[in-house]
Design a protein around this motif. Sequence first.
Motif, mmCIF file in Angstrom:
data_model
loop_
_atom_site.group_PDB
_atom_site.id
_atom_site.type_symbol
_atom_site.label_atom_id
_atom_site.label_comp_id
_atom_site.label_asym_id
_atom_site.label_seq_id
_atom_site.Cartn_x
_atom_site.Cartn_y
_atom_site.Cartn_z
ATOM 1 N N GLN A 1 -45.469 -123.442 24.176
ATOM 2 C CA GLN A 1 -45.351 -122.183 24.914
ATOM 3 C C GLN A 1 -44.591 -121.136 24.094
ATOM 4 O OE1 GLN A 1 -46.567 -121.309 28.033
ATOM 5 N NE2 GLN A 1 -47.694 -123.240 28.015
ATOM 6 N N LYS A 2 -43.504 -121.560 23.453
ATOM 7 C CA LYS A 2 -42.730 -120.622 22.640
ATOM 8 C C LYS A 2 -43.546 -120.121 21.452
ATOM 9 C CE LYS A 2 -38.047 -122.233 23.754
ATOM 10 N NZ LYS A 2 -36.775 -122.808 23.228
ATOM 11 N N ALA A 3 -44.307 -121.023 20.825
ATOM 12 C CA ALA A 3 -45.121 -120.623 19.673
ATOM 13 C C ALA A 3 -46.140 -119.568 20.082
ATOM 14 C CB ALA A 3 -45.824 -121.840 19.082
ATOM 15 N N ARG A 4 -46.785 -119.750 21.249
ATOM 16 C CA ARG A 4 -47.771 -118.764 21.705
ATOM 17 C C ARG A 4 -47.106 -117.422 22.000
ATOM 18 N NH1 ARG A 4 -49.050 -123.581 24.317
ATOM 19 N NH2 ARG A 4 -51.069 -124.470 23.771
ATOM 20 N N LEU A 5 -45.937 -117.466 22.630
ATOM 21 C CA LEU A 5 -45.247 -116.223 22.973
ATOM 22 C C LEU A 5 -44.751 -115.499 21.726
ATOM 23 C CD1 LEU A 5 -43.324 -117.542 26.102
ATOM 24 C CD2 LEU A 5 -45.003 -115.691 26.101
ATOM 25 N N HIS A 6 -44.198 -116.250 20.779
ATOM 26 C CA HIS A 6 -43.733 -115.628 19.532
ATOM 27 C C HIS A 6 -44.896 -115.038 18.742
ATOM 28 C CE1 HIS A 6 -39.498 -116.461 19.689
ATOM 29 N NE2 HIS A 6 -39.678 -117.769 19.846
ATOM 30 N N SER A 7 -46.067 -115.668 18.862
ATOM 31 C CA SER A 7 -47.224 -115.217 18.094
ATOM 32 C C SER A 7 -48.096 -114.223 18.855
ATOM 33 C CB SER A 7 -48.079 -116.418 17.679
ATOM 34 O OG SER A 7 -47.313 -117.333 16.929
ATOM 35 N N ASN A 8 -47.672 -113.881 20.075
ATOM 36 C CA ASN A 8 -48.331 -112.826 20.858
ATOM 37 C C ASN A 8 -49.763 -113.187 21.252
ATOM 38 O OD1 ASN A 8 -48.159 -110.279 22.123
ATOM 39 N ND2 ASN A 8 -49.285 -109.308 20.460
ATOM 40 N N TYR A 9 -49.990 -114.446 21.657
ATOM 41 C CA TYR A 9 -51.318 -114.773 22.165
ATOM 42 C C TYR A 9 -51.222 -115.737 23.359
ATOM 43 C CZ TYR A 9 -51.757 -119.440 19.941
ATOM 44 O OH TYR A 9 -51.606 -120.755 19.582
ATOM 45 N N HIS A 10 -50.232 -115.531 24.216
ATOM 46 C CA HIS A 10 -50.083 -116.368 25.408
ATOM 47 C C HIS A 10 -51.184 -116.060 26.406
ATOM 48 C CE1 HIS A 10 -48.261 -118.300 28.935
ATOM 49 N NE2 HIS A 10 -47.541 -118.982 28.073
ATOM 50 N N VAL A 11 -51.592 -117.081 27.160
ATOM 51 C CA VAL A 11 -52.668 -116.917 28.125
ATOM 52 C C VAL A 11 -52.312 -115.914 29.216
ATOM 53 C CG1 VAL A 11 -51.886 -118.838 29.569
ATOM 54 C CG2 VAL A 11 -54.302 -118.178 29.589
ATOM 55 N N SER A 12 -51.020 -115.790 29.572
ATOM 56 C CA SER A 12 -50.572 -114.820 30.573
ATOM 57 C C SER A 12 -50.172 -113.520 29.882
ATOM 58 C CB SER A 12 -49.389 -115.378 31.373
ATOM 59 O OG SER A 12 -48.827 -114.362 32.191
ATOM 60 N N GLN A 13 -50.998 -112.501 30.031
ATOM 61 C CA GLN A 13 -50.715 -111.222 29.392
ATOM 62 C C GLN A 13 -49.452 -110.570 29.969
ATOM 63 O OE1 GLN A 13 -52.673 -109.929 26.731
ATOM 64 N NE2 GLN A 13 -53.294 -112.079 26.868
ATOM 65 N N ALA A 14 -49.208 -110.785 31.262
ATOM 66 C CA ALA A 14 -48.022 -110.198 31.892
ATOM 67 C C ALA A 14 -46.742 -110.826 31.344
ATOM 68 C CB ALA A 14 -48.082 -110.389 33.408
ATOM 69 N N LEU A 15 -46.759 -112.153 31.202
ATOM 70 C CA LEU A 15 -45.606 -112.841 30.625
ATOM 71 C C LEU A 15 -45.415 -112.412 29.172
ATOM 72 C CD1 LEU A 15 -43.366 -114.953 30.507
ATOM 73 C CD2 LEU A 15 -45.122 -116.723 30.163
ATOM 74 N N GLN A 16 -46.519 -112.315 28.439
ATOM 75 C CA GLN A 16 -46.445 -111.898 27.039
ATOM 76 C C GLN A 16 -45.831 -110.508 26.912
ATOM 77 O OE1 GLN A 16 -47.781 -113.747 23.953
ATOM 78 N NE2 GLN A 16 -46.052 -112.417 23.569
ATOM 79 N N LYS A 17 -46.206 -109.605 27.807
ATOM 80 C CA LYS A 17 -45.693 -108.233 27.783
ATOM 81 C C LYS A 17 -44.179 -108.207 28.021
ATOM 82 C CE LYS A 17 -46.402 -103.722 30.003
ATOM 83 N NZ LYS A 17 -45.055 -103.555 30.569
ATOM 84 N N ASP A 18 -43.713 -108.949 29.032
ATOM 85 C CA ASP A 18 -42.270 -108.981 29.326
ATOM 86 C C ASP A 18 -41.493 -109.658 28.194
ATOM 87 O OD1 ASP A 18 -42.708 -107.675 31.644
ATOM 88 O OD2 ASP A 18 -42.309 -109.370 32.981
ATOM 89 N N TRP A 19 -42.065 -110.717 27.635
ATOM 90 C CA TRP A 19 -41.412 -111.417 26.515
ATOM 91 C C TRP A 19 -41.225 -110.461 25.332
ATOM 92 C CZ3 TRP A 19 -39.924 -116.664 25.733
ATOM 93 C CH2 TRP A 19 -39.675 -117.028 24.419
ATOM 94 N N LYS A 20 -42.261 -109.703 25.060
ATOM 95 C CA LYS A 20 -42.223 -108.775 23.922
ATOM 96 C C LYS A 20 -41.192 -107.682 24.150
ATOM 97 C CE LYS A 20 -45.400 -106.375 20.809
ATOM 98 N NZ LYS A 20 -46.824 -106.034 20.554
ATOM 99 N N GLU A 21 -41.055 -107.233 25.404
ATOM 100 C CA GLU A 21 -40.128 -106.144 25.727
ATOM 101 C C GLU A 21 -38.688 -106.625 25.842
ATOM 102 O OE1 GLU A 21 -41.514 -104.339 29.295
ATOM 103 O OE2 GLU A 21 -43.241 -103.352 28.338
ATOM 104 N N LEU A 22 -38.488 -107.813 26.446
ATOM 105 C CA LEU A 22 -37.131 -108.271 26.752
ATOM 106 C C LEU A 22 -36.566 -109.242 25.712
ATOM 107 C CD1 LEU A 22 -37.651 -108.896 30.589
ATOM 108 C CD2 LEU A 22 -36.677 -106.864 29.492
ATOM 109 N N GLY A 23 -37.439 -109.965 24.995
ATOM 110 C CA GLY A 23 -36.959 -110.934 24.010
ATOM 111 C C GLY A 23 -36.770 -112.322 24.601
ATOM 112 N N GLU A 24 -36.695 -113.318 23.742
ATOM 113 C CA GLU A 24 -36.601 -114.710 24.171
ATOM 114 C C GLU A 24 -35.353 -114.985 25.005
ATOM 115 O OE1 GLU A 24 -36.485 -119.229 22.165
ATOM 116 O OE2 GLU A 24 -36.837 -117.446 20.924
ATOM 117 N N GLU A 25 -34.257 -114.289 24.697
ATOM 118 C CA GLU A 25 -32.995 -114.555 25.406
ATOM 119 C C GLU A 25 -33.072 -114.225 26.890
ATOM 120 O OE1 GLU A 25 -32.975 -110.462 23.600
ATOM 121 O OE2 GLU A 25 -33.400 -112.495 22.911
ATOM 122 N N ALA A 26 -34.112 -113.489 27.311
ATOM 123 C CA ALA A 26 -34.242 -113.103 28.719
ATOM 124 C C ALA A 26 -35.008 -114.142 29.528
ATOM 125 C CB ALA A 26 -34.926 -111.738 28.829
#
Length: 399
Positions: free
Chosen positions: A317-342
């Motif tokens: 899950q972390k690899a997909r989020l860090h690489s910007n291709y997670h299946v959930s676009q909404a989660l990916q968007k928040d991850w990109k804006e807030l960072g892993e620490e959030a």
Amino acid sequence: MDTISEDLLHADIHDLKLGYVEDSGVDTYTCLICGYQTEKGIVYPENGVLYEAEKSMRRHIQDEHDSMLDYLLSLDKKLTGLTDLQRTLIGFFNQGLSDHDIIAEIDGGSTSTIRNHRFMLREKMKQAKLFLAVMELMEEGGKGRQPSAASSKTAQSKLPGKLGERLSITNEENEQILSIYFADGLYGPLTSFPKQEKRRVTVLRHMAGDFEQGRIYSEKEVNQVIEARYADFVTMRRYLIEYGFMDRLPDGSEYWVKQPEEKGKVKKEMKNQRRKELVDEYMSTPRPMGVLQIRNLENGKIYVTSGTNLPGAINGQKARLHSNYHVSQALQKDWKELGEEAFAFEILEELQPDPQAANDLKQQKIYTDKVAKMEKEWLEKLQPYDDKGYNKRPRADKL
């Protein structure tokens, strides 16, 4: 993303798809991602099932790295040449999603757009095959030319492993490179670590000469030997292993210099038993499996998922989020804006291995079905949809 191993970068297509490479000289299989090894002739137990070396390696790839496709898609776009959208679509295509389902996942577009992307990816594959053929023919032509008498006399002895197949370092080049990076003399400090591969290999081969053949070193002793020459001993130690000048046990407790002519039965038998014990201990340790959630610490939204190997699922899950291709676009968007620490990764329920399950390959399906049922129950309980979460609401619920 961690540093990519040289073995992976220079592996052929067949080995890249498998995720591991076979070394017939020492009868081992080596994971191209993390360097984990299994050895022919040793049986590896896991959850009551016995696996031969290659099958055990395949299970290692699945359990620890999810899949080679996921790993390769998580690599930097500079390495794969794929855009973020292409990586996302390839992931969906691999899951077997229809064009209509993909449109729903990416919240936009049309079926004709998805079909066009499929076509362009196939065209890219054809171009890649032709380019690979061109490059291989070019290299084969170069190998077919006989070296001059002068260059033959100055050629160095063969480098370890597959290095010797693609690199040739003459005595003249060796002396020139070492004079640059060991400005105070060959026994002095290393001024810097080269980025160009031929120079790097030359320096590593020289540094490997600081270690005694046949001696077993602890990690601390290896660090001390390297640090006397170069401050960043961690980087140097890793490259000595990756380029095949040194080897170690899986737990890093023992290191040694690899013998250049080490083939077949000429092995370090005193280490084989210890390696087998460590691998047996690792393989016989049950993997935690169950359901987990990714929770946004700022707004409380959650994403629920599961896996038969929870540490591997979290890493995936972390690899997909860090690489910007997670299946959930909404989660990916928040991850990109807030960072892993959030975000927090939390285990909701863990499944203990069932001692009554049959000790055969059906056991994995039993666990998979149980975990899938647990995930469905947690989805029904938490309803992580719309404003409450990042999961896509089941199609039946949308009607």
